[in-house]
Scaffold this motif. Structure first.
Motif, PDB file in Angstrom:
ATOM      1  N   MET A   1       0.870  -1.083   0.055  1.00  0.00           N
ATOM      2  CA  MET A   1       0.037  -0.152  -0.445  1.00  0.00           C
ATOM      3  C   MET A   1       0.914   1.005  -0.192  1.00  0.00           C
ATOM      4  N   PHE A   2       0.728   2.534  -0.421  1.00  0.00           N
ATOM      5  CA  PHE A   2       0.810   3.265  -1.153  1.00  0.00           C
ATOM      6  C   PHE A   2       1.121   4.138   0.581  1.00  0.00           C
ATOM      7  N   GLU A   3       2.685   5.000   1.070  1.00  0.00           N
ATOM      8  CA  GLU A   3       2.461   5.261   1.728  1.00  0.00           C
ATOM      9  C   GLU A   3       2.762   6.710   1.909  1.00  0.00           C
ATOM     10  N   PHE A   4       2.666   7.605   1.771  1.00  0.00           N
ATOM     11  CA  PHE A   4       3.228   9.339   1.233  1.00  0.00           C
ATOM     12  C   PHE A   4       4.377   9.676   2.010  1.00  0.00           C
ATOM     13  N   GLU A   5       4.439   9.190   2.998  1.00  0.00           N
ATOM     14  CA  GLU A   5       5.110  10.212   3.984  1.00  0.00           C
ATOM     15  C   GLU A   5       6.341   8.862   3.873  1.00  0.00           C
ATOM     16  N   THR A   6       6.890   7.571   3.674  1.00  0.00           N
ATOM     17  CA  THR A   6       7.491   6.486   3.488  1.00  0.00           C
ATOM     18  C   THR A   6       8.013   6.717   2.356  1.00  0.00           C
ATOM     19  N   GLU A   7       7.485   6.970   1.273  1.00  0.00           N
ATOM     20  CA  GLU A   7       8.246   7.267   0.355  1.00  0.00           C
ATOM     21  C   GLU A   7       9.128   8.750  -0.004  1.00  0.00           C
ATOM     22  N   VAL A   8       7.981  10.008   0.687  1.00  0.00           N
ATOM     23  CA  VAL A   8       8.839  11.027   0.809  1.00  0.00           C
ATOM     24  C   VAL A   8      10.648  10.314   1.348  1.00  0.00           C
ATOM     25  N   GLY A   9      10.388   9.939   2.894  1.00  0.00           N
ATOM     26  CA  GLY A   9      11.363   9.833   2.966  1.00  0.00           C
ATOM     27  C   GLY A   9      12.807   9.088   2.327  1.00  0.00           C
ATOM     28  N   ARG A  10      11.984   8.142   1.505  1.00  0.00           N
ATOM     29  CA  ARG A  10      13.039   6.785   0.824  1.00  0.00           C
ATOM     30  C   ARG A  10      13.640   7.906  -0.186  1.00  0.00           C
ATOM     31  N   TRP A  11      12.826   9.135  -0.895  1.00  0.00           N
ATOM     32  CA  TRP A  11      12.905  10.273  -2.035  1.00  0.00           C
ATOM     33  C   TRP A  11      14.697  10.972  -1.627  1.00  0.00           C
ATOM     34  N   ARG A  12      13.926  11.581  -0.539  1.00  0.00           N
ATOM     35  CA  ARG A  12      15.470  12.429   0.873  1.00  0.00           C
ATOM     36  C   ARG A  12      16.256  12.029   0.365  1.00  0.00           C
ATOM     37  N   ARG A  13      16.311  10.646   1.242  1.00  0.00           N
ATOM     38  CA  ARG A  13      17.492   9.460   1.597  1.00  0.00           C
ATOM     39  C   ARG A  13      18.785   9.525   0.268  1.00  0.00           C
ATOM     40  N   LYS A  14      18.080   9.457  -0.861  1.00  0.00           N
ATOM     41  CA  LYS A  14      18.039   8.799  -2.209  1.00  0.00           C
ATOM     42  C   LYS A  14      19.024  10.192  -2.700  1.00  0.00           C
ATOM     43  N   VAL A  15      18.804  11.201  -2.843  1.00  0.00           N
ATOM     44  CA  VAL A  15      18.970  12.601  -2.578  1.00  0.00           C
ATOM     45  C   VAL A  15      20.019  12.803  -2.661  1.00  0.00           C
ATOM     46  N   GLU A  16      20.092  12.864  -0.836  1.00  0.00           N
ATOM     47  CA  GLU A  16      21.181  13.273  -0.174  1.00  0.00           C
ATOM     48  C   GLU A  16      22.222  12.196  -0.613  1.00  0.00           C
ATOM     49  N   ARG A  17      22.367  11.153  -0.604  1.00  0.00           N
ATOM     50  CA  ARG A  17      23.152   9.855  -0.821  1.00  0.00           C
ATOM     51  C   ARG A  17      23.687  10.182  -2.370  1.00  0.00           C
TER      52      ARG A  17
ATOM     53  N   ARG B   1      -6.229   9.235 -11.497  1.00  0.00           N
ATOM     54  CA  ARG B   1      -5.412   8.180 -10.639  1.00  0.00           C
ATOM     55  C   ARG B   1      -4.606   8.412  -9.555  1.00  0.00           C
ATOM     56  N   SER B   2      -3.744   7.228  -9.273  1.00  0.00           N
ATOM     57  CA  SER B   2      -3.608   6.501  -8.050  1.00  0.00           C
ATOM     58  C   SER B   2      -2.286   7.743  -7.460  1.00  0.00           C
ATOM     59  N   PRO B   3      -2.592   7.671  -6.280  1.00  0.00           N
ATOM     60  CA  PRO B   3      -1.275   8.078  -5.469  1.00  0.00           C
ATOM     61  C   PRO B   3       0.343   7.967  -6.304  1.00  0.00           C
ATOM     62  N   ALA B   4       0.205   6.871  -6.422  1.00  0.00           N
ATOM     63  CA  ALA B   4       1.726   6.081  -6.515  1.00  0.00           C
ATOM     64  C   ALA B   4       1.993   6.469  -7.886  1.00  0.00           C
ATOM     65  N   ARG B   5       0.928   6.301  -8.638  1.00  0.00           N
ATOM     66  CA  ARG B   5       1.338   7.514 -10.259  1.00  0.00           C
ATOM     67  C   ARG B   5       1.672   8.061  -9.924  1.00  0.00           C
ATOM     68  N   VAL B   6       1.290   8.804  -9.294  1.00  0.00           N
ATOM     69  CA  VAL B   6       1.341  10.797  -9.594  1.00  0.00           C
ATOM     70  C   VAL B   6       2.593  10.709  -8.523  1.00  0.00           C
ATOM     71  N   PHE B   7       2.854  10.376  -7.878  1.00  0.00           N
ATOM     72  CA  PHE B   7       4.313   9.792  -7.340  1.00  0.00           C
ATOM     73  C   PHE B   7       5.345  10.167  -7.651  1.00  0.00           C
ATOM     74  N   ASN B   8       5.250   9.169  -8.377  1.00  0.00           N
ATOM     75  CA  ASN B   8       6.515   8.693  -9.363  1.00  0.00           C
ATOM     76  C   ASN B   8       6.429   9.535 -10.784  1.00  0.00           C
ATOM     77  N   THR B   9       5.593  10.068 -11.019  1.00  0.00           N
ATOM     78  CA  THR B   9       5.724  10.671 -12.528  1.00  0.00           C
ATOM     79  C   THR B   9       6.573  12.037 -11.566  1.00  0.00           C
ATOM     80  N   VAL B  10       5.670  12.638 -10.613  1.00  0.00           N
ATOM     81  CA  VAL B  10       6.708  13.924 -10.098  1.00  0.00           C
ATOM     82  C   VAL B  10       7.516  13.832  -9.910  1.00  0.00           C
TER      83      VAL B  10
END
Length: 247
Positions: free
Chosen positions: A1-17, A47-56
């Motif tokens: 299931m898509f969790e917005f805050e979890t995905e944002v945290g994962r994206w942030r760690r990827k950018v920082e690394r 559109r699903s939140p997961a798809r929107v997040f990936n597009t952004v």
């Protein structure tokens, strides 16, 4: 299931690394990501939140490309100041460190007059190389006397060449201290010069030359540049806003 805050945290760690962005710049990107996600989700609710997040995320781009874009768009006011410091530092090596005023010249020997005349650091380095060919121990001591006072400014070279790493805070304080103490010592020499006796009853007063003033001033300019750079690296707000928003 898509969790917005979890995905944002994962994206942030990827950018920082994967980038050399400062915490403040990552915060700005995260705010843009959140605003863009809300806008896209409101405009295309089908559109699903997961798809929107990936597009952004795709629109924002990869971490390396983001680093380059921020480097181009960032206002690096500190860089001209650091360039000025290095220009002063380099120029000082070709200007006299001191100027000599004769109080009583007498019948001064020509060798002593040449020794007391204006000497540039460049000429001193030539003497150091000559001495090193005959006396290695003395050359090491003289080399240390040349390198150690200049080492703090030489340590700013990676920053001048474009390093995106934060500078050591202690280096700013050392450069700032030298930028205050060295000109102060020069002013002391101006108002209270010490007489230097030579042979044949010759006495001279030595004052700081143009090379000394440029050399000592370069430390103050370098300290100011690192201070400006440090302000641009300072993160505004919480260090980990994702964790705080999740609470």
């Amino acid at each position: 299931m898509f969790e917005f805050e979890t995905e944002v945290g994962r994206w942030r760690r990827k950018v920082e690394r994967g980038s050399s962005l400062s915490p403040r710049e990552v915060d700005e990107l995260e705010d843009h990501l959140r605003a863009r996600f809300d806008l896209e989700l409101g405009m295309t609710p089908e559109r699903s939140p997961a798809r929107v997040f990936n597009t952004v995320c795709d629109e924002l781009g990869e971490a390396t490309a983001l680093s380059k874009e921020f480097a181009k768009a960032g206002r690096r006011r500190w860089r001209p100041v650091l360039l000025g410091a290095w220009a002063m530092f380099a120029t000082s090596f070709f200007l006299p460190l001191s100027r000599t005023v004769w109080v009583e010249a007498g019948s001064l020997h020509p060798d002593l007059a040449a020794l007391a005349g204006p000497q540039t650091p460049y000429e001193f380095l030539r003497v150091l190389i000559t001495v090193g060919m005959t006396d290695a121990v003395l050359a090491v001591w003289l080399g240390a006397a040349v390198v150690l006072p200049n080492l703090p400014l030489l340590m700013t070279l990676p920053t001048l060449l474009g390093s995106r790493r934060p500078d050591w805070r202690w280096l700013r304080w050392v450069l700032g201290g030298m930028g205050v103490v060295l000109p102060g010592l020069g002013m002391l020499r101006v108002f209270s010069p010490a007489p230097f006796p030579y042979e044949e009853a010759a006495v001279a007063l030595q004052y700081p030359g143009a090379g000394y003033w440029l050399w000592s001033g370069s430390f103050a300019f370098a300290a100011a540049a690192l201070w400006l750079r440090g302000r641009s690296w300072a993160a505004e707000g919480p260090v980990n806003p994702v964790a705080e928003r999740a609470m």
